[in-house]
Design a protein around this motif. Structure first.
Motif, short mmCIF file in Angstrom:
data_model
loop_
_atom_site.label_atom_id
_atom_site.label_comp_id
_atom_site.label_asym_id
_atom_site.label_seq_id
_atom_site.Cartn_x
_atom_site.Cartn_y
_atom_site.Cartn_z
N LYS A 46 33.10 34.13 37.48
CA LYS A 46 34.19 34.02 36.29
C LYS A 46 33.80 34.60 35.14
N PHE A 47 34.62 35.07 34.34
CA PHE A 47 34.31 36.10 32.80
C PHE A 47 35.19 35.38 32.03
N LEU A 48 34.71 34.24 31.53
CA LEU A 48 35.43 33.48 30.40
C LEU A 48 35.43 34.13 29.11
N SER A 49 36.71 34.14 28.46
CA SER A 49 36.86 34.89 26.87
C SER A 49 36.20 34.11 26.14
N ILE A 50 35.09 34.81 25.36
CA ILE A 50 34.34 33.77 24.52
C ILE A 50 34.37 34.70 23.21
N GLY A 51 35.03 34.06 22.10
CA GLY A 51 35.24 34.87 20.81
C GLY A 51 33.91 35.57 20.42
N ALA A 52 32.85 34.89 20.20
CA ALA A 52 31.77 35.60 19.61
C ALA A 52 30.84 36.68 20.56
N VAL A 53 31.19 36.76 21.85
CA VAL A 53 30.51 37.60 22.77
C VAL A 53 31.05 38.84 22.67
N PRO A 54 30.15 40.12 22.52
CA PRO A 54 30.70 41.50 22.26
C PRO A 54 31.17 41.83 23.66
N GLU A 55 32.15 42.85 23.68
CA GLU A 55 32.78 43.31 24.95
C GLU A 55 31.86 44.00 25.86
N LYS A 56 30.46 44.28 25.30
CA LYS A 56 29.51 45.16 26.32
C LYS A 56 28.98 44.06 27.24
N PHE A 57 29.27 42.77 27.07
CA PHE A 57 28.69 42.02 28.03
C PHE A 57 29.65 41.67 29.18
N TYR A 58 30.85 41.94 29.08
CA TYR A 58 32.12 41.89 30.02
C TYR A 58 32.23 43.09 31.04
N GLN B 157 40.24 35.74 35.48
CA GLN B 157 38.79 35.76 34.93
C GLN B 157 37.93 36.48 35.75
N THR B 158 38.13 37.37 36.63
CA THR B 158 37.60 38.02 37.64
C THR B 158 37.32 39.58 36.86
N ALA B 159 36.56 40.50 37.51
CA ALA B 159 36.25 41.78 37.27
C ALA B 159 37.30 42.46 37.86
N LEU B 160 38.11 43.46 37.07
CA LEU B 160 39.20 44.15 37.55
C LEU B 160 39.01 45.59 37.33
N LEU B 161 39.65 46.40 38.25
CA LEU B 161 39.82 47.76 38.14
C LEU B 161 40.99 48.29 38.28
N ARG B 162 41.52 49.51 37.43
CA ARG B 162 43.02 50.04 37.54
C ARG B 162 42.48 51.56 38.10
N VAL B 163 43.05 52.18 38.92
CA VAL B 163 42.79 53.54 39.22
C VAL B 163 43.80 54.15 38.38
N ALA B 164 43.06 55.00 37.51
CA ALA B 164 43.76 55.80 36.30
C ALA B 164 43.91 57.21 36.42
N ASN B 165 44.49 57.60 35.51
CA ASN B 165 44.65 59.32 35.38
C ASN B 165 43.21 59.62 34.76
#
Length: 435
Positions: free
Chosen positions: A40-52, A75-83
């Motif tokens: 799980k990767f819970l969204s926490i307001g004080a945690v910088p994006e670099k930790f996610y 809450q999982t780690a997700l990827l999209r195949v992008a341009n």
């Protein structure tokens, strides 16, 4: 709960934790390490994006370009195949690869990512002919030139493939037809109810389409830029055609069923289903009792007030004499009719809607209804051949909102003959005309 703990450096969350209030760690700006609950990767307001996982940079694996992202429903780690960004394409091209297999999971940055979106054109694979999708993909928005075949893992709960074509799992939606298929005639399978947005878009070899009786809706841009498409067998039972569904095709005549309920018309010039179909000369309605009718190749909608002219074929040429009983000229109804040179309105017309006669390049003469009451925004915009419009023949007193200021925009050559009650607004009209 921990607001203002400015000395907090390390945060260890137990596996049993289900949620964290966004402000629970407010003003904990010195956090250097976070251990999330397992999986799980819970969204926490004080945690910088670099930790996610979604805070990491896009990356390549086997030529496929992946973007980590955050889905608020997951809450999982997700990827999209992008341009691939355009400035990277020359350096990241992979010619000679005919088959690409998208994996269900990808390991990167110490995270195990789930691949669930395909949003790309695969431009880095110029020779791509076969694309294999895993069971995890549940969101597809791709147009891939040259592709001949989709193959979907049988365990996928959202999509299925038959004869190389991509469908929804229940086969009620046609999602995408490979643009490199060697077929000129396509017969839509029985049971398909919806042709999705861009399903056939840019399929340049396609010449003819036969719709099964089950089809109810054709999505926006569904056949856009099918430049060889000259014939469509519309089915009885069809209810909706989306905006720009057949734009820039080679259609000459269109026979629409009486079951049709919605021909999507956006209130500006770019929303019409047959936009840019310069060869299209006529609409016909097959059957009776529906909300639409056609006269002299032009499409009208029935209303309690009378008929509304909603669509003049883009290839209509010469003079259009609107029949008596037509109450209004609808949004964008004659817009971009480049071969139209004259329009004569009956006195039954009360309303000319937004963009109704805009960009009619050859339009030289317009005879207005004597009972005209309203002219909408940009109604006569960019009509360079139109030299004169006479409103003195109109018997109705135009109030302040009776004629939009922008109705004649971008027409510096136009002479407006106005009744006395409109003279005080001339300067506003002419200001728009000369832009």
């Amino acid at each position: 709960a921990f607001c203002g703990c400015s000395s907090l450096r390390k945060l260890i969350l137990p596996d049993s934790l289900e949620s964290v209030s966004f402000s629970a760690f407010r003003k904990c700006s010195m956090v250097e390490e976070v251990r999330f609950p397992r999986g799980k990767f819970l969204s926490i307001g004080a945690v910088p994006e670099k930790f996610y996982p979604w805070g990491q940079k896009p990356f390549f694996v086997d030529g496929v370009y992946y973007e980590p992202y955050f889905d608020y429903k997951d809450q999982t780690a997700l990827l999209r195949v992008a341009n691939v960004p355009k400035d990277q394409l020359p350096q990241t091209s992979f010619p000679g690869i005919g088959t690409v297999i998208i994996p269900p999971i990808v390991e990167q940055y110490g995270y195990t990512y789930l691949v669930n979106r395909l949003w790309c054109d695969c431009a880095q694979f110029p020779d791509l002919r076969r694309l294999e999708l895993p069971e995890t993909v549940d969101d597809f928005r791709a147009t891939i030139p040259g592709l001949r075949e989709y193959v979907v893992d049988g365990s996928n709960q959202e999509f299925a493939s038959i004869d190389g074509v991509l469908y929804s799992k229940d086969l009620r939606k046609l999602i995408s037809v490979p643009k490199g298929m060697s077929t000129e005639v396509f017969v839509v399978k029985d049971g398909v109810e919806t042709i999705e947005e861009k399903a056939f878009g840019d399929f340049h070899d396609l010449k003819e389409v036969v719709l099964s009786n089950s089809v109810k809706e054709i999505g926006s841009h569904a056949f856009e830029n099918c430049t060889s498409l000259s014939k469509v067998h519309f089915n009885s039972g069809l209810e909706k055609i989306g905006s720009q569904a057949f734009s820039n095709t080679a259609l000459v005549s269109v026979e629409l069923p009486a079951s049709l309920k919605d021909v999507r018309q956006k209130p500006f010039s770019g929303g019409r289903p047959f936009l840019g179909c310069r060869e299209l000369k006529e609409f016909k309605i097959v059957g009776e009792g529906g909300p639409f009718t056609s006269m002299d190749g032009v499409l009208y909608e029935k209303s309690s007030w009378g008929l509304v002219l909603i669509y003049c074929p883009p290839g209509y040429s010469g003079k259009l004499v609107i029949p008596d009983g037509v109450y209004a000229i609808g949004d964008s109804a004659l817009c971009n009719s480049e071969e139209l040179d004259a329009v004569v309105m009956p006195d039954s017309v009360r309303n000319i809607s937004d963009w109704a006669l805009a960009r009619c390049k050859s339009l030289k003469e317009v005879v207005l209804s004597r009972e005209l009451q309203k002219v909408g925004s940009c109604a006569f915009r960019e009509c360079p051949s139109l030299k004169k419009l006479d409103f003195t023949r109109c018997r109705h007193y135009f109030g302040y909102d009776g004629i939009e200021t922008s109705a004649f925009a971008d027409n510096p050559q136009l002479e407006l003959i106005l009744p006395e009650n409109l003279e005080n607004r001339r300067k506003y009209f002419e200001r728009e005309m000369k832009r």
